[in-house]
Design a protein around this motif. Structure first.
Motif, mmCIF file in Angstrom:
data_model
loop_
_atom_site.group_PDB
_atom_site.id
_atom_site.type_symbol
_atom_site.label_atom_id
_atom_site.label_comp_id
_atom_site.label_asym_id
_atom_site.label_seq_id
_atom_site.Cartn_x
_atom_site.Cartn_y
_atom_site.Cartn_z
ATOM 1 N N ALA A 12 13.843 -30.646 41.601
ATOM 2 C CA ALA A 12 13.979 -30.703 43.052
ATOM 3 C C ALA A 12 12.746 -30.133 43.737
ATOM 4 N N HIS A 13 12.397 -30.712 44.877
ATOM 5 C CA HIS A 13 11.233 -30.260 45.632
ATOM 6 C C HIS A 13 11.664 -29.807 47.031
ATOM 7 N N SER A 14 11.081 -28.711 47.485
ATOM 8 C CA SER A 14 11.239 -28.219 48.846
ATOM 9 C C SER A 14 12.714 -28.094 49.221
ATOM 10 N N MET A 15 13.150 -28.817 50.245
ATOM 11 C CA MET A 15 14.539 -28.738 50.694
ATOM 12 C C MET A 15 15.502 -29.138 49.583
ATOM 13 N N GLY A 16 15.079 -30.033 48.702
ATOM 14 C CA GLY A 16 15.923 -30.422 47.571
ATOM 15 C C GLY A 16 16.258 -29.242 46.677
ATOM 16 N N SER A 17 15.359 -28.258 46.625
ATOM 17 C CA SER A 17 15.626 -27.037 45.860
ATOM 18 C C SER A 17 16.802 -26.283 46.461
ATOM 19 N N LEU A 18 16.842 -26.223 47.785
ATOM 20 C CA LEU A 18 17.952 -25.532 48.452
ATOM 21 C C LEU A 18 19.265 -26.289 48.274
ATOM 22 N N ARG A 21 20.371 -25.759 44.644
ATOM 23 C CA ARG A 21 20.912 -24.399 44.485
ATOM 24 C C ARG A 21 22.288 -24.280 45.133
ATOM 25 N N SER A 22 22.468 -24.881 46.298
ATOM 26 C CA SER A 22 23.765 -24.771 46.970
ATOM 27 C C SER A 22 24.869 -25.417 46.124
ATOM 28 N N TYR A 23 24.522 -26.445 45.357
ATOM 29 C CA TYR A 23 25.507 -27.072 44.461
ATOM 30 C C TYR A 23 25.844 -26.159 43.291
ATOM 31 N N VAL A 24 24.825 -25.716 42.539
ATOM 32 C CA VAL A 24 25.108 -24.922 41.332
ATOM 33 C C VAL A 24 25.649 -23.528 41.669
ATOM 34 N N GLN A 25 25.447 -23.076 42.894
ATOM 35 C CA GLN A 25 25.959 -21.770 43.314
ATOM 36 C C GLN A 25 27.272 -21.899 44.089
ATOM 37 N N ASN A 26 27.855 -23.098 44.116
ATOM 38 C CA ASN A 26 29.138 -23.361 44.779
ATOM 39 C C ASN A 26 29.148 -22.978 46.254
ATOM 40 N N ILE A 27 28.092 -23.352 46.964
ATOM 41 C CA ILE A 27 28.023 -23.080 48.393
ATOM 42 C C ILE A 27 28.417 -24.318 49.191
ATOM 43 N N THR A 28 28.482 -25.459 48.542
ATOM 44 C CA THR A 28 28.848 -26.711 49.210
ATOM 45 C C THR A 28 30.322 -27.013 48.950
ATOM 46 N N PRO A 29 30.878 -28.007 49.636
ATOM 47 C CA PRO A 29 32.258 -28.420 49.356
ATOM 48 C C PRO A 29 32.405 -29.066 47.975
ATOM 49 N N PHE A 30 31.270 -29.423 47.349
ATOM 50 C CA PHE A 30 31.315 -30.044 46.028
ATOM 51 C C PHE A 30 31.321 -28.949 44.972
ATOM 52 N N HIS A 31 32.421 -28.811 44.278
ATOM 53 C CA HIS A 31 32.562 -27.750 43.271
ATOM 54 C C HIS A 31 31.649 -28.033 42.076
ATOM 55 N N TYR A 32 30.881 -27.034 41.697
ATOM 56 C CA TYR A 32 29.976 -27.160 40.554
ATOM 57 C C TYR A 32 30.779 -27.463 39.301
ATOM 58 N N LEU A 41 12.829 -26.044 40.198
ATOM 59 C CA LEU A 41 12.637 -25.963 41.646
ATOM 60 C C LEU A 41 11.139 -25.949 41.942
ATOM 61 N N ILE A 42 10.659 -26.957 42.657
ATOM 62 C CA ILE A 42 9.234 -27.077 42.974
ATOM 63 C C ILE A 42 9.032 -26.814 44.465
ATOM 64 N N GLY A 43 8.312 -25.749 44.778
ATOM 65 C CA GLY A 43 8.007 -25.434 46.177
ATOM 66 C C GLY A 43 9.234 -25.223 47.036
ATOM 67 N N GLY A 44 10.261 -24.644 46.454
ATOM 68 C CA GLY A 44 11.487 -24.406 47.210
ATOM 69 C C GLY A 44 11.389 -23.158 48.078
#
Length: 189
Positions: A12-18, A21-32, A41-44
Motif C-alpha cells: 500500500a502507498h500513502s493513503m492506502g497504508s492508512l 492499517r484500518s482493516y488489519v487493526q479492526n478500525i473499519t466496519p469490515f472485520h479483519y 506500507l510505502i510512504g504512509g
C-alpha cells in the motif's frame, strides 16, 4: 472468490497504508479475517502529514522570494495557499475539498484511531519511505512536479535534514519503529 485459509500480501502507498492499517487493526466496519500475510506500507503518513493539514485548511504558503515567482510562472497563476500549490501540482482545482487531505492530516480521527491500536504481528508489517534530495538541480525542469511537492513538504514541516521526506510524508511519520515494525529508507530516489 477465495477460501478462508488463503492469505494475501498487501502493498500500500500513502493513503492506502492508512486504509490497509484500518482493516488489519479492526478500525473499519469490515472485520479483519486474518487473511493478510504481509503488509508493506510505502510512504504512509502513519502520524499524519502536516502538508495535508495545510492543504485542507488552506494555510498561506510562505515560499522564499524567488521560489514564489518561479512557482507562479510554472503554475500560470498566483500561488498563495497550500491548496493553490497542490491544485497546480496535480492539475486540478479545489483539491482541498477532497476528504483524503483531511483524513491524512495530523490529528484527524483516522490518524488518532490507527495510532491508538497496534498492527497485529502476524501480518509481517514493513515500512518504506523515500528521502528525496534536490541538491541535484540538473533535472529540475524534467521533474518539476516532484520538485513542487518537495517544496510544499519543506514548507509544511522541518526535520533535522530538509530532505527527510517523500513529498507529503515525513520519515518520522512513516516510521513505526517504536512498534518494532522494520523501516527501509530509500535515499535520493
Amino acid at each position: 472468490y477465495y477460501s478462508n485459509t488463503q492469505k494475501f500480501d498487501i502493498i500500500a502507498h500513502s493513503m492506502g497504508s492508512l486504509v490497509s492499517r484500518s482493516y488489519v487493526q479492526n478500525i473499519t466496519p469490515f472485520h479483519y479475517q486474518e487473511d493478510i500475510n504481509h503488509l508493506i506500507l510505502i510512504g504512509g503518513p502513519n502520524y499524519g502529514a502536516v502538508a495535508a493539514n495545510g492543504i485542507s485548511e488552506q494555510w498561506i504558503l510562505d515560499l522564499s522570494f524567488g521560489w514564489d515567482l518561479l512557482v507562479d510562472l510554472y503554475c500560470g497563476f498566483n500561488v498563495i495557499t497550500y491548496s493553490d500549490f497542490e491544485d497546480c501540482r496535480v492539475g486540478l482545482t479545489d483539491v482541498w475539498q477532497a476528504p483524503i487531505y483531511r483524513q491524512m492530516s495530523g490529528g484527524s480521527k483516522l490518524i488518532k484511531d490507527i495510532s491508538d491500536s497496534s498492527i497485529p504481528g502476524d501480518v509481517g508489517p514493513f515500512t518504506i519511505i523515500g528521502n528525496q534530495d534536490w541538491t541535484n538541480w540538473s533535472d529540475i525542469f524534467e521533474n518539476f512536479g516532484s520538485f513542487l511537492c518537495s517544496k510544499l513538504d519543506e514548507a509544511g514541516h522541518q526535520e533535522a535534514d530538509t530532505n527527510e521526506h517523500d513529498c507529503l510524508v515525513a520519515i518520522s511519520s512513516a516510521s513505526l519503529l517504536e512498534h518494532s515494525v522494520p523501516l527501509s529508507i530509500i535515499a535520493d530516489y
